[in-house]
Design a protein around this motif. Sequence first.
Motif, PDB file in Angstrom:
ATOM      1  N   GLY A 171      -7.721  13.298  17.174  1.00 59.74           N
ATOM      2  CA  GLY A 171      -8.056  14.103  16.005  1.00 59.74           C
ATOM      3  C   GLY A 171      -7.472  15.500  16.080  1.00 59.74           C
ATOM      4  N   GLN A 172      -7.477  16.085  17.301  1.00 57.57           N
ATOM      5  CA  GLN A 172      -6.887  17.406  17.463  1.00 57.57           C
ATOM      6  C   GLN A 172      -5.381  17.361  17.223  1.00 57.57           C
ATOM      7  OE1 GLN A 172      -8.118  18.624  21.380  1.00 57.57           O
ATOM      8  NE2 GLN A 172     -10.132  19.342  20.684  1.00 57.57           N
ATOM      9  N   GLY A 173      -4.734  16.268  17.708  1.00 56.40           N
ATOM     10  CA  GLY A 173      -3.302  16.124  17.443  1.00 56.40           C
ATOM     11  C   GLY A 173      -3.015  16.001  15.961  1.00 56.40           C
ATOM     12  N   GLU A 174      -3.813  15.187  15.273  1.00 55.17           N
ATOM     13  CA  GLU A 174      -3.635  15.036  13.826  1.00 55.17           C
ATOM     14  C   GLU A 174      -3.899  16.360  13.107  1.00 55.17           C
ATOM     15  OE1 GLU A 174      -6.167  11.933  12.576  1.00 55.17           O
ATOM     16  OE2 GLU A 174      -5.013  10.322  13.538  1.00 55.17           O
ATOM     17  N   LEU A 175      -4.915  17.100  13.595  1.00 52.10           N
ATOM     18  CA  LEU A 175      -5.224  18.400  12.989  1.00 52.10           C
ATOM     19  C   LEU A 175      -4.053  19.358  13.170  1.00 52.10           C
ATOM     20  CD1 LEU A 175      -7.206  20.328  11.636  1.00 52.10           C
ATOM     21  CD2 LEU A 175      -8.161  20.823  13.887  1.00 52.10           C
ATOM     22  N   GLN A 176      -3.431  19.342  14.363  1.00 51.59           N
ATOM     23  CA  GLN A 176      -2.279  20.202  14.606  1.00 51.59           C
ATOM     24  C   GLN A 176      -1.123  19.837  13.686  1.00 51.59           C
ATOM     25  OE1 GLN A 176      -2.364  22.797  16.510  1.00 51.59           O
ATOM     26  NE2 GLN A 176      -0.227  23.370  16.261  1.00 51.59           N
ATOM     27  N   GLN A 177      -0.896  18.527  13.511  1.00 55.23           N
ATOM     28  CA  GLN A 177       0.159  18.094  12.602  1.00 55.23           C
ATOM     29  C   GLN A 177      -0.130  18.523  11.175  1.00 55.23           C
ATOM     30  OE1 GLN A 177       0.602  13.878  13.045  1.00 55.23           O
ATOM     31  NE2 GLN A 177       1.488  13.993  15.099  1.00 55.23           N
ATOM     32  N   VAL A 178      -1.380  18.396  10.779  1.00 54.29           N
ATOM     33  CA  VAL A 178      -1.755  18.821   9.419  1.00 54.29           C
ATOM     34  C   VAL A 178      -1.546  20.319   9.252  1.00 54.29           C
ATOM     35  CG1 VAL A 178      -3.710  19.061   7.840  1.00 54.29           C
ATOM     36  CG2 VAL A 178      -3.362  16.920   9.051  1.00 54.29           C
TER      37      VAL A 178
END
Length: 232
Positions: A132-139
């Motif tokens: 989720g943190q990786g996806e948040l960073q991508q977002v």
Amino acid sequence: MKCSYSPLSPIRFSSLLLLGFLLLFGQAAAARTQYVSDELVITFREGKGTKYRIIQTLKTGTPVEILEEDEEYSKVQLQSGEIGYVLKQYLSDQIPKARVIANLEKDLARLKNQLNSVDSGRAEIQAQLAAGQGELQQVRQQYNETTRTLEKVQSRYDDLRQKSEHVVELSKERERLTSENGQLSTELSRLQKEYRTLLREDIVQWFLAGGGVFFVGWIAGKSSRKKRRDFS
């Protein structure tokens, strides 16, 4: 003498019903669980005394449900449902240590399984959190890129809008100058026509004036020659 009958009140009826229920199930309510104590193997017989057939033997820690008991024997029921008699002295209310240890080992194994499940769930949650943190960073990166792109588009839009406003003004100015040029061309054509007209009129006037002078001079010369002849 007459005998009068009075119906039972609801309270008395309920009390009698409760009393009958207690008498009916009193034996079952009095039953309690005990265990074969010590490290023993005792006999489970059909009746009280050694003259009755042995149904089976019971090991230490075997739970039995007490149905009846006297000074020497207890009528018990096994978990399998069988009913028989055992010597009362070999029964105890306390759970045998071996059974306690076995129960504790079962509880420990169950707790270990729960702990492993918790650890597995925690690891899965941590993995999901990391994802989720990786996806948040991508977002966030996509949001920043979109913001920068939007700022560029807005800047180009503002520039084009200003230029379009200038183009409209220049177009209006060109139309105005074209109109004025057309008016000036029309005026110039009119002035040229008037000039040519005036020029022709001047030429004619000058021609007439010159011809008149020449004619007057010719008349005057001719008159002067005539007078000289008359005097001579």
